[in-house]
Design a protein around this motif. Structure first.
Motif, PDB file in Angstrom:
ATOM      1  N   ARG A  93       0.815  -1.220   0.000  1.00 59.44           N
ATOM      2  CA  ARG A  93       0.000   0.000   0.000  1.00 59.44           C
ATOM      3  C   ARG A  93       0.848   1.270   0.000  1.00 59.44           C
ATOM      4  NH1 ARG A  93      -3.088   0.593   5.871  1.00 59.44           N
ATOM      5  NH2 ARG A  93      -1.240   0.440   7.207  1.00 59.44           N
ATOM      6  N   VAL A  94       2.149   1.142   0.286  1.00 62.50           N
ATOM      7  CA  VAL A  94       3.020   2.319   0.190  1.00 62.50           C
ATOM      8  C   VAL A  94       3.998   2.222  -0.973  1.00 62.50           C
ATOM      9  CG1 VAL A  94       2.854   2.798   2.654  1.00 62.50           C
ATOM     10  CG2 VAL A  94       4.756   1.417   1.815  1.00 62.50           C
ATOM     11  N   THR A  95       4.308   1.008  -1.433  1.00 61.05           N
ATOM     12  CA  THR A  95       5.286   0.879  -2.521  1.00 61.05           C
ATOM     13  C   THR A  95       4.641   0.901  -3.901  1.00 61.05           C
ATOM     14  OG1 THR A  95       5.210  -1.552  -2.379  1.00 61.05           O
ATOM     15  CG2 THR A  95       6.922  -0.408  -1.099  1.00 61.05           C
ATOM     16  N   VAL A  96       3.410   0.449  -4.020  1.00 59.56           N
ATOM     17  CA  VAL A  96       2.761   0.413  -5.331  1.00 59.56           C
ATOM     18  C   VAL A  96       2.644   1.808  -5.950  1.00 59.56           C
ATOM     19  CG1 VAL A  96       0.566  -0.034  -6.496  1.00 59.56           C
ATOM     20  CG2 VAL A  96       1.573  -1.791  -5.033  1.00 59.56           C
ATOM     21  N   PRO A  97       2.255   2.845  -5.193  1.00 63.62           N
ATOM     22  CA  PRO A  97       2.217   4.180  -5.806  1.00 63.62           C
ATOM     23  C   PRO A  97       3.573   4.621  -6.343  1.00 63.62           C
ATOM     24  CG  PRO A  97       0.957   4.165  -3.767  1.00 63.62           C
ATOM     25  CD  PRO A  97       1.683   2.855  -3.837  1.00 63.62           C
ATOM     26  N   PHE A  98       4.659   4.292  -5.637  1.00 61.77           N
ATOM     27  CA  PHE A  98       6.001   4.646  -6.112  1.00 61.77           C
ATOM     28  C   PHE A  98       6.311   3.913  -7.415  1.00 61.77           C
ATOM     29  CE2 PHE A  98      10.594   3.575  -6.156  1.00 61.77           C
ATOM     30  CZ  PHE A  98      11.093   4.856  -6.365  1.00 61.77           C
ATOM     31  N   LEU A  99       5.968   2.638  -7.486  1.00 64.05           N
ATOM     32  CA  LEU A  99       6.224   1.867  -8.704  1.00 64.05           C
ATOM     33  C   LEU A  99       5.407   2.405  -9.872  1.00 64.05           C
ATOM     34  CD1 LEU A  99       6.351  -1.715  -7.167  1.00 64.05           C
ATOM     35  CD2 LEU A  99       8.268  -0.418  -8.112  1.00 64.05           C
ATOM     36  N   HIS A 100       4.171   2.832  -9.596  1.00 62.72           N
ATOM     37  CA  HIS A 100       3.367   3.440 -10.651  1.00 62.72           C
ATOM     38  C   HIS A 100       4.031   4.730 -11.145  1.00 62.72           C
ATOM     39  CE1 HIS A 100      -0.631   1.305  -9.392  1.00 62.72           C
ATOM     40  NE2 HIS A 100       0.210   0.512 -10.039  1.00 62.72           N
ATOM     41  N   GLY A 101       4.618   5.476 -10.216  1.00 61.73           N
ATOM     42  CA  GLY A 101       5.340   6.680 -10.603  1.00 61.73           C
ATOM     43  C   GLY A 101       6.526   6.361 -11.495  1.00 61.73           C
ATOM     44  N   LEU A 102       7.244   5.297 -11.157  1.00 58.62           N
ATOM     45  CA  LEU A 102       8.377   4.887 -11.994  1.00 58.62           C
ATOM     46  C   LEU A 102       7.918   4.479 -13.392  1.00 58.62           C
ATOM     47  CD1 LEU A 102      10.692   2.795  -9.630  1.00 58.62           C
ATOM     48  CD2 LEU A 102      11.217   4.982 -10.719  1.00 58.62           C
ATOM     49  N   GLU A 103       6.760   3.859 -13.472  1.00 61.84           N
ATOM     50  CA  GLU A 103       6.239   3.488 -14.793  1.00 61.84           C
ATOM     51  C   GLU A 103       5.968   4.731 -15.632  1.00 61.84           C
ATOM     52  OE1 GLU A 103       2.822   1.077 -14.101  1.00 61.84           O
ATOM     53  OE2 GLU A 103       3.980  -0.636 -13.361  1.00 61.84           O
ATOM     54  N   ARG A 104       5.474   5.772 -15.002  1.00 51.61           N
ATOM     55  CA  ARG A 104       5.190   7.007 -15.745  1.00 51.61           C
ATOM     56  C   ARG A 104       6.476   7.655 -16.252  1.00 51.61           C
ATOM     57  NH1 ARG A 104       1.595   7.719 -11.426  1.00 51.61           N
ATOM     58  NH2 ARG A 104       3.001   9.207 -10.421  1.00 51.61           N
ATOM     59  N   VAL A 105       7.507   7.717 -15.400  1.00 54.90           N
ATOM     60  CA  VAL A 105       8.723   8.421 -15.823  1.00 54.90           C
ATOM     61  C   VAL A 105       9.544   7.603 -16.817  1.00 54.90           C
ATOM     62  CG1 VAL A 105       8.807   9.623 -13.601  1.00 54.90           C
ATOM     63  CG2 VAL A 105      10.237   7.594 -13.954  1.00 54.90           C
ATOM     64  N   SER A 106       9.271   6.318 -16.927  1.00 55.10           N
ATOM     65  CA  SER A 106      10.041   5.478 -17.852  1.00 55.10           C
ATOM     66  C   SER A 106       9.245   5.122 -19.108  1.00 55.10           C
ATOM     67  CB  SER A 106      10.482   4.191 -17.145  1.00 55.10           C
ATOM     68  OG  SER A 106       9.356   3.434 -16.719  1.00 55.10           O
ATOM     69  N   ARG A 107       8.157   5.844 -19.343  1.00 54.46           N
ATOM     70  CA  ARG A 107       7.308   5.529 -20.498  1.00 54.46           C
ATOM     71  C   ARG A 107       8.079   5.729 -21.806  1.00 54.46           C
ATOM     72  NH1 ARG A 107       6.426  10.455 -18.587  1.00 54.46           N
ATOM     73  NH2 ARG A 107       5.981  12.208 -19.986  1.00 54.46           N
ATOM     74  N   ALA A 108       7.724   4.930 -22.783  1.00 59.33           N
ATOM     75  CA  ALA A 108       8.469   4.909 -24.040  1.00 59.33           C
ATOM     76  C   ALA A 108       8.361   6.222 -24.812  1.00 59.33           C
ATOM     77  CB  ALA A 108       7.978   3.760 -24.913  1.00 59.33           C
ATOM     78  N   GLU A 109       7.274   6.977 -24.584  1.00 62.88           N
ATOM     79  CA  GLU A 109       7.099   8.219 -25.333  1.00 62.88           C
ATOM     80  C   GLU A 109       7.631   9.445 -24.586  1.00 62.88           C
ATOM     81  OE1 GLU A 109       3.289   7.480 -22.983  1.00 62.88           O
ATOM     82  OE2 GLU A 109       4.798   6.334 -24.090  1.00 62.88           O
ATOM     83  N   GLY A 110       8.232   9.234 -23.427  1.00 58.36           N
ATOM     84  CA  GLY A 110       8.739  10.347 -22.636  1.00 58.36           C
ATOM     85  C   GLY A 110       9.900  11.047 -23.326  1.00 58.36           C
ATOM     86  N   THR A 111      10.005  12.360 -23.109  1.00 61.94           N
ATOM     87  CA  THR A 111      11.083  13.135 -23.720  1.00 61.94           C
ATOM     88  C   THR A 111      12.069  13.688 -22.698  1.00 61.94           C
ATOM     89  OG1 THR A 111       9.739  15.162 -23.665  1.00 61.94           O
ATOM     90  CG2 THR A 111       9.627  13.814 -25.670  1.00 61.94           C
ATOM     91  N   THR A 112      11.716  13.615 -21.403  1.00 65.17           N
ATOM     92  CA  THR A 112      12.602  14.138 -20.351  1.00 65.17           C
ATOM     93  C   THR A 112      12.740  13.100 -19.227  1.00 65.17           C
ATOM     94  OG1 THR A 112      10.696  15.257 -19.325  1.00 65.17           O
ATOM     95  CG2 THR A 112      12.076  16.557 -20.833  1.00 65.17           C
ATOM     96  N   PRO A 113      13.212  11.901 -19.525  1.00 67.18           N
ATOM     97  CA  PRO A 113      13.242  10.838 -18.517  1.00 67.18           C
ATOM     98  C   PRO A 113      14.134  11.155 -17.323  1.00 67.18           C
ATOM     99  CG  PRO A 113      14.474  10.189 -20.473  1.00 67.18           C
ATOM    100  CD  PRO A 113      13.727  11.430 -20.831  1.00 67.18           C
ATOM    101  N   LEU A 114      15.270  11.821 -17.531  1.00 63.23           N
ATOM    102  CA  LEU A 114      16.166  12.110 -16.411  1.00 63.23           C
ATOM    103  C   LEU A 114      15.541  13.141 -15.474  1.00 63.23           C
ATOM    104  CD1 LEU A 114      19.640  12.226 -18.200  1.00 63.23           C
ATOM    105  CD2 LEU A 114      18.481  10.288 -17.121  1.00 63.23           C
ATOM    106  N   ARG A 115      14.953  14.187 -16.043  1.00 60.21           N
ATOM    107  CA  ARG A 115      14.288  15.186 -15.225  1.00 60.21           C
ATOM    108  C   ARG A 115      13.090  14.578 -14.498  1.00 60.21           C
ATOM    109  NH1 ARG A 115      11.057  19.389 -18.439  1.00 60.21           N
ATOM    110  NH2 ARG A 115      13.081  19.883 -19.336  1.00 60.21           N
ATOM    111  N   ASP A 116      12.320  13.752 -15.193  1.00 60.14           N
ATOM    112  CA  ASP A 116      11.141  13.137 -14.583  1.00 60.14           C
ATOM    113  C   ASP A 116      11.545  12.203 -13.444  1.00 60.14           C
ATOM    114  OD1 ASP A 116       9.696  14.509 -16.470  1.00 60.14           O
ATOM    115  OD2 ASP A 116       9.403  12.775 -17.780  1.00 60.14           O
ATOM    116  N   LEU A 117      12.641  11.462 -13.650  1.00 58.17           N
ATOM    117  CA  LEU A 117      13.128  10.558 -12.613  1.00 58.17           C
ATOM    118  C   LEU A 117      13.581  11.351 -11.394  1.00 58.17           C
ATOM    119  CD1 LEU A 117      13.762   7.629 -11.869  1.00 58.17           C
ATOM    120  CD2 LEU A 117      15.971   7.880 -13.026  1.00 58.17           C
ATOM    121  N   ARG A 118      14.298  12.433 -11.616  1.00 61.06           N
ATOM    122  CA  ARG A 118      14.741  13.284 -10.509  1.00 61.06           C
ATOM    123  C   ARG A 118      13.549  13.839  -9.736  1.00 61.06           C
ATOM    124  NH1 ARG A 118      15.388  18.552  -9.011  1.00 61.06           N
ATOM    125  NH2 ARG A 118      17.308  19.074  -7.856  1.00 61.06           N
TER     126      ARG A 118
END
Length: 213
Positions: A65-90
């Motif tokens: 219940r606390v780690t799943v939201p973080f993993l969902h966030g990681l999925e968003r920042v690592s999406r294939a269509e992303g253009t700023t993955p390093l900034r999003d990860l930070r």
């Protein structure tokens, strides 16, 4: 006895997880049984079994219940269509460090996993949870760096794999140091500074990390 509504059942489930969190923190995993969790939650042992098959399931649900939201966030920042993955990860890590410093539930779950469990043996619940969490986290961090590589945002000679490992090592170390000495470590400040060191070391242009004003 009237059948509980879906909302009431969910509230009972959350109360059981809160009680388990308290018991695990106070007594450790091995010394906490379902009877103690039920007593702390103010429900019968049968009510606990209605929601969970065993203590391992309680532990997994408490952590998820606390780690799943973080993993969902990681999925968003690592999406294939992303253009700023390093900034999003930070930004995700900055927000996660800030949340951990203020969210008792998140901090408690990590403390149970890292500090309130006995030495894990291969195949037990705690070892399985740790390995699964680490592998899922690494896979998403790696995907973010792989996307950065495709966009030519990594320095020459820097690989996505080495970048992901370095950042993951740093995150794990920062979290563990914070859990061991939270009064001395400012996770939001010190953790983000460490993240910046890693990301600026691998980014072709450190300006890629800056949030537009």
């Amino acid at each position: 006895m009237a059948r509980k509504t879906k909302k009431e059942a969910q509230e009972t489930r959350e109360n059981i997880l809160d009680a388990a969190e308290d018991c695990f923190l106070e007594h450790g995993l091995s010394r906490t049984g379902l009877e103690a969790i039920a007593a702390r939650a103010g429900v019968t042992r049968g009510a606990v079994y209605w929601h969970f098959k065993n203590k391992d399931e309680v532990l997994e649900a408490m952590v998820n219940r606390v780690t799943v939201p973080f993993l969902h966030g990681l999925e968003r920042v690592s999406r294939a269509e992303g253009t700023t993955p390093l900034r999003d990860l930070r930004e995700l890590l900055r927000q996660s460090f800030a949340d951990l410093g203020h969210d008792g539930r998140m901090r408690n779950a990590l403390e149970v996993i890292e500090l309130r469990s006995e030495i894990a043996s291969e195949g037990d619940a705690i070892s399985t949870l740790r390995q699964a969490g680490m592998r899922r986290t690494h896979a998403r961090i790696l995907a973010a760096f792989a996307r950065a590589a495709v966009l030519d945002q990594l320095r020459d000679g820097v690989t996505a794999e080495h970048s992901a490992r370095s950042l993951h090592f740093m995150i794990f170390g920062a979290l563990r140091m914070y859990l061991l000495d939270p009064t001395h470590i400012d996770l939001e400040r010190d953790g983000l500074a460490a993240v910046d060191l890693v990301l600026r070391a691998v980014a072709r242009d450190p300006g890629l990390l800056d949030v537009p004003r």
